[in-house]
Design a protein around this motif. Structure first.
Motif, PDB file in Angstrom:
ATOM      1  N   ASP A 156       6.111   2.442   4.249  1.00  0.00           N
ATOM      2  CA  ASP A 156       5.905   1.573   5.408  1.00  0.00           C
ATOM      3  C   ASP A 156       5.360   2.306   6.629  1.00  0.00           C
ATOM      4  OD1 ASP A 156       6.849  -0.505   3.887  1.00  0.00           O
ATOM      5  OD2 ASP A 156       8.910  -0.280   4.563  1.00  0.00           O
ATOM      6  N   SER A 157       5.921   3.476   6.952  1.00  0.00           N
ATOM      7  CA  SER A 157       5.481   4.196   8.146  1.00  0.00           C
ATOM      8  C   SER A 157       4.021   4.626   8.032  1.00  0.00           C
ATOM      9  CB  SER A 157       6.374   5.423   8.395  1.00  0.00           C
ATOM     10  OG  SER A 157       7.694   5.025   8.670  1.00  0.00           O
ATOM     11  N   LEU A 158       3.648   5.099   6.846  1.00  0.00           N
ATOM     12  CA  LEU A 158       2.260   5.522   6.644  1.00  0.00           C
ATOM     13  C   LEU A 158       1.326   4.314   6.657  1.00  0.00           C
ATOM     14  CD1 LEU A 158       0.281   7.796   6.170  1.00  0.00           C
ATOM     15  CD2 LEU A 158       0.818   7.714   3.727  1.00  0.00           C
ATOM     16  N   ALA A 159       1.755   3.203   6.077  1.00  0.00           N
ATOM     17  CA  ALA A 159       0.945   1.981   6.123  1.00  0.00           C
ATOM     18  C   ALA A 159       0.732   1.537   7.567  1.00  0.00           C
ATOM     19  CB  ALA A 159       1.611   0.873   5.315  1.00  0.00           C
ATOM     20  N   TYR A 160       1.778   1.640   8.378  1.00  0.00           N
ATOM     21  CA  TYR A 160       1.683   1.273   9.797  1.00  0.00           C
ATOM     22  C   TYR A 160       0.661   2.138  10.520  1.00  0.00           C
ATOM     23  CZ  TYR A 160       3.110   1.110  14.727  1.00  0.00           C
ATOM     24  OH  TYR A 160       3.126   1.010  16.101  1.00  0.00           O
ATOM     25  N   ALA A 161       0.705   3.444  10.287  1.00  0.00           N
ATOM     26  CA  ALA A 161      -0.232   4.357  10.947  1.00  0.00           C
ATOM     27  C   ALA A 161      -1.667   4.071  10.514  1.00  0.00           C
ATOM     28  CB  ALA A 161       0.146   5.810  10.634  1.00  0.00           C
ATOM     29  N   CYS A 162      -1.858   3.772   9.232  1.00  0.00           N
ATOM     30  CA  CYS A 162      -3.204   3.452   8.741  1.00  0.00           C
ATOM     31  C   CYS A 162      -3.699   2.123   9.311  1.00  0.00           C
ATOM     32  CB  CYS A 162      -3.212   3.405   7.220  1.00  0.00           C
ATOM     33  SG  CYS A 162      -2.934   5.017   6.433  1.00  0.00           S
ATOM     34  N   ASP A 163      -2.786   1.170   9.484  1.00  0.00           N
ATOM     35  CA  ASP A 163      -3.166  -0.110  10.091  1.00  0.00           C
ATOM     36  C   ASP A 163      -3.633   0.089  11.534  1.00  0.00           C
ATOM     37  OD1 ASP A 163      -2.647  -1.550   7.815  1.00  0.00           O
ATOM     38  OD2 ASP A 163      -0.611  -2.123   8.415  1.00  0.00           O
ATOM     39  N   PHE A 220      -9.122   3.692   5.541  1.00  0.00           N
ATOM     40  CA  PHE A 220      -7.711   3.582   5.920  1.00  0.00           C
ATOM     41  C   PHE A 220      -7.106   2.246   5.502  1.00  0.00           C
ATOM     42  CE2 PHE A 220      -9.028   7.146   8.523  1.00  0.00           C
ATOM     43  CZ  PHE A 220      -7.969   8.017   8.291  1.00  0.00           C
ATOM     44  N   ALA A 221      -7.963   1.231   5.298  1.00  0.00           N
ATOM     45  CA  ALA A 221      -7.453  -0.023   4.731  1.00  0.00           C
ATOM     46  C   ALA A 221      -6.960   0.224   3.307  1.00  0.00           C
ATOM     47  CB  ALA A 221      -8.538  -1.090   4.747  1.00  0.00           C
ATOM     48  N   ILE A 222      -7.698   1.018   2.543  1.00  0.00           N
ATOM     49  CA  ILE A 222      -7.293   1.349   1.174  1.00  0.00           C
ATOM     50  C   ILE A 222      -6.011   2.170   1.191  1.00  0.00           C
ATOM     51  CG2 ILE A 222      -7.936   2.708  -0.866  1.00  0.00           C
ATOM     52  CD1 ILE A 222     -10.862   1.883  -0.311  1.00  0.00           C
ATOM     53  N   LYS A 223      -5.933   3.140   2.108  1.00  0.00           N
ATOM     54  CA  LYS A 223      -4.728   3.973   2.182  1.00  0.00           C
ATOM     55  C   LYS A 223      -3.523   3.153   2.637  1.00  0.00           C
ATOM     56  CE  LYS A 223      -5.104   8.255   3.317  1.00  0.00           C
ATOM     57  NZ  LYS A 223      -5.235   9.570   3.997  1.00  0.00           N
ATOM     58  N   SER A 224      -3.730   2.247   3.583  1.00  0.00           N
ATOM     59  CA  SER A 224      -2.649   1.359   4.009  1.00  0.00           C
ATOM     60  C   SER A 224      -2.186   0.496   2.848  1.00  0.00           C
ATOM     61  CB  SER A 224      -3.116   0.466   5.167  1.00  0.00           C
ATOM     62  OG  SER A 224      -2.147  -0.515   5.460  1.00  0.00           O
ATOM     63  N   ASN A 225      -3.145  -0.014   2.105  1.00  0.00           N
ATOM     64  CA  ASN A 225      -2.835  -0.876   0.965  1.00  0.00           C
ATOM     65  C   ASN A 225      -2.000  -0.143  -0.079  1.00  0.00           C
ATOM     66  OD1 ASN A 225      -3.311  -3.473  -0.393  1.00  0.00           O
ATOM     67  ND2 ASN A 225      -4.412  -2.230  -1.895  1.00  0.00           N
ATOM     68  N   LEU A 226      -2.313   1.127  -0.312  1.00  0.00           N
ATOM     69  CA  LEU A 226      -1.559   1.918  -1.290  1.00  0.00           C
ATOM     70  C   LEU A 226      -0.102   2.097  -0.866  1.00  0.00           C
ATOM     71  CD1 LEU A 226      -4.130   4.722  -2.192  1.00  0.00           C
ATOM     72  CD2 LEU A 226      -3.284   2.929  -3.705  1.00  0.00           C
ATOM     73  N   ASN A 227       0.163   2.028   0.438  1.00  0.00           N
ATOM     74  CA  ASN A 227       1.515   2.226   0.946  1.00  0.00           C
ATOM     75  C   ASN A 227       2.197   0.928   1.344  1.00  0.00           C
ATOM     76  OD1 ASN A 227       2.054   5.327   1.300  1.00  0.00           O
ATOM     77  ND2 ASN A 227      -0.103   4.985   1.823  1.00  0.00           N
ATOM     78  N   SER A 228       1.550  -0.195   1.042  1.00  0.00           N
ATOM     79  CA  SER A 228       2.089  -1.502   1.393  1.00  0.00           C
ATOM     80  C   SER A 228       2.995  -2.022   0.285  1.00  0.00           C
ATOM     81  CB  SER A 228       0.941  -2.491   1.631  1.00  0.00           C
ATOM     82  OG  SER A 228       1.440  -3.805   1.727  1.00  0.00           O
ATOM     83  N   PRO A 229       4.071  -2.757   0.641  1.00  0.00           N
ATOM     84  CA  PRO A 229       4.925  -3.344  -0.391  1.00  0.00           C
ATOM     85  C   PRO A 229       4.238  -4.477  -1.152  1.00  0.00           C
ATOM     86  CG  PRO A 229       5.630  -4.061   1.780  1.00  0.00           C
ATOM     87  CD  PRO A 229       4.599  -2.991   1.987  1.00  0.00           C
ATOM     88  N   ASN A 230       3.157  -5.024  -0.591  1.00  0.00           N
ATOM     89  CA  ASN A 230       2.426  -6.109  -1.248  1.00  0.00           C
ATOM     90  C   ASN A 230       0.938  -5.762  -1.290  1.00  0.00           C
ATOM     91  OD1 ASN A 230       4.745  -8.006  -1.458  1.00  0.00           O
ATOM     92  ND2 ASN A 230       4.644  -7.893   0.775  1.00  0.00           N
ATOM     93  N   PRO A 231       0.547  -4.809  -2.146  1.00  0.00           N
ATOM     94  CA  PRO A 231      -0.837  -4.328  -2.155  1.00  0.00           C
ATOM     95  C   PRO A 231      -1.835  -5.390  -2.590  1.00  0.00           C
ATOM     96  CG  PRO A 231       0.368  -3.458  -4.029  1.00  0.00           C
ATOM     97  CD  PRO A 231       1.372  -4.140  -3.161  1.00  0.00           C
ATOM     98  N   LEU A 232      -3.027  -5.325  -1.996  1.00  0.00           N
ATOM     99  CA  LEU A 232      -4.124  -6.208  -2.355  1.00  0.00           C
ATOM    100  C   LEU A 232      -4.989  -5.542  -3.417  1.00  0.00           C
ATOM    101  CD1 LEU A 232      -5.204  -7.224   1.257  1.00  0.00           C
ATOM    102  CD2 LEU A 232      -3.754  -8.553  -0.286  1.00  0.00           C
TER     103      LEU A 232
END
Length: 334
Positions: free
Chosen positions: A268-275, A293-305
């Motif tokens: 979550d924290s890394l997804a937040y920073a990438c967002d 960074f959208a891809i990196k955020s997605n990799l760290n998201s609980p609901n990846p696209l």
């Protein structure tokens, strides 16, 4: 995918029985026992609600519930009085020995709940708490390899990998909110002691914690800065310093991403920073960086696209940005 077996110095733990990839769902289980805020309000107290819920379980589920590890939490006078009142009203002629036994059984039931209950959150609102036996066996780490969340759509607790997990590696989560997970060794040690255990994860067992503490203090500082910064961006009257869309916020967000990755804190924290970086690059019309960074955020998201969904989002964001920049409303014709 996993098995429950002894974990050295921790009682039982959950271990991978195969290689698990990042974002794989490891656990999904319904609550053994749960109670909502509305149910507690109706009963008049959490404890009265818990007694009724526990009494509704069959013998096997009661045994499963009571088998969970727990610490003696202790009670305030109000809870103690409720315990005594419950016993006296349900069993008014109970013998002294049986009274003590019943009191101990009830306090154990409450201790198990207080030690193991997980928050059931819906749309960022706390709806209640539940007991999830498999989840309860997952031990804590300050550098966890998994995250947990309650999925209200299917009414199940879910645990996902935040990085690749090797066969026979122990699966871990953090017991703390993200801001406490980023704290220094001394603060984390105190948090663990309050919960009745001592953490021996890689971060806490580091013989020289000063370097880690320095990174974590800087991460907390940057997180605090961006929380205030985002609030200022939301309130248009606030003059942002540094201004939104300038290089300095990007530099700070990139620093935060690097610190989190160096510390091994994915999720979550890394997804937040990438967002954050996605927002900044969107304003600057730097779509290649936005996509990275959208891809990196997605990799760290609980609901990846899916990658297709990310590409579609990029196209719509780009179109919206270009329309705003040229003053042409979307869907209009020239």
């Amino acid at each position: 995918m996993y098995t429950i077996k002894p974990s050295p110095g921790k009682g039982l733990g959950v271990f991978a029985t195969q290689a698990i990839e990042r974002n794989d769902k490891i656990v999904h289980e319904p609550a053994l026992l749960s109670q909502t805020n509305a149910e507690e309000l109706e009963k008049g107290s959490r404890f009265k609600c818990l007694i009724d819920k526990f009494d509704q379980l069959d013998d096997n589920k009661k045994a499963q519930y009571l088998s969970l590890s727990h610490r003696v939490v202790g009670f305030d006078k109000e809870t103690y009085d409720v315990l005594r009142y419950f016993i006296n009203t349900t069993q008014p002629r109970i013998a002294d020995d049986d009274y003590q036994k019943t009191f101990q059984e009830l306090t154990r039931m409450l201790d198990v709940f207080n030690t193991n209950c997980a928050a059931m959150v819906k749309s960022n609102r706390l709806e209640g708490f539940g007991i999830f036996p498999i989840y309860s066996r997952i031990n804590h780490s300050c550098i966890p390899n998994a995250r947990w969340q309650y999925n209200y759509t299917v009414n199940e607790m879910e645990v996902h990998a935040v990085r690749d997990i090797a066969d026979n590696e122990e699966i871990t989560i953090t017991y703390f909110p993200y801001d406490r997970s980023l704290s220094t060794f001394q603060d984390r040690e105190w948090d663990c002691l309050l919960r009745g255990f001592q953490c021996d994860c890689e971060a806490c067992a580091d013989p020289d914690p000063d370097l880690r503490d320095g990174r974590r203090e800087r991460m907390c500082e940057l997180m605090g800065f961006f929380e205030d910064y985002n609030l200022g961006a939301f309130i248009n009257e606030v003059e942002l310093n540094p201004p939104f869309g300038t290089p300095e916020p990007i530099r700070l967000a990139l620093e935060l991403v690097k610190l989190l990755e160096t510390e091994g804190l994915f999720g979550d924290s890394l997804a937040y920073a990438c967002d954050l970086l996605c927002d900044f690059y969107c304003v600057l019309d730097q779509w290649d960086e936005w996509e990275k960074f959208a891809i990196k955020s997605n990799l760290n998201s609980p609901n990846p696209l899916s990658e297709i969904a990310i590409a579609s989002t990029k196209d719509s964001e780009t179109a919206g940005f270009n329309n705003e920049a040229t003053g042409i409303a979307e869907g209009s014709s020239t």
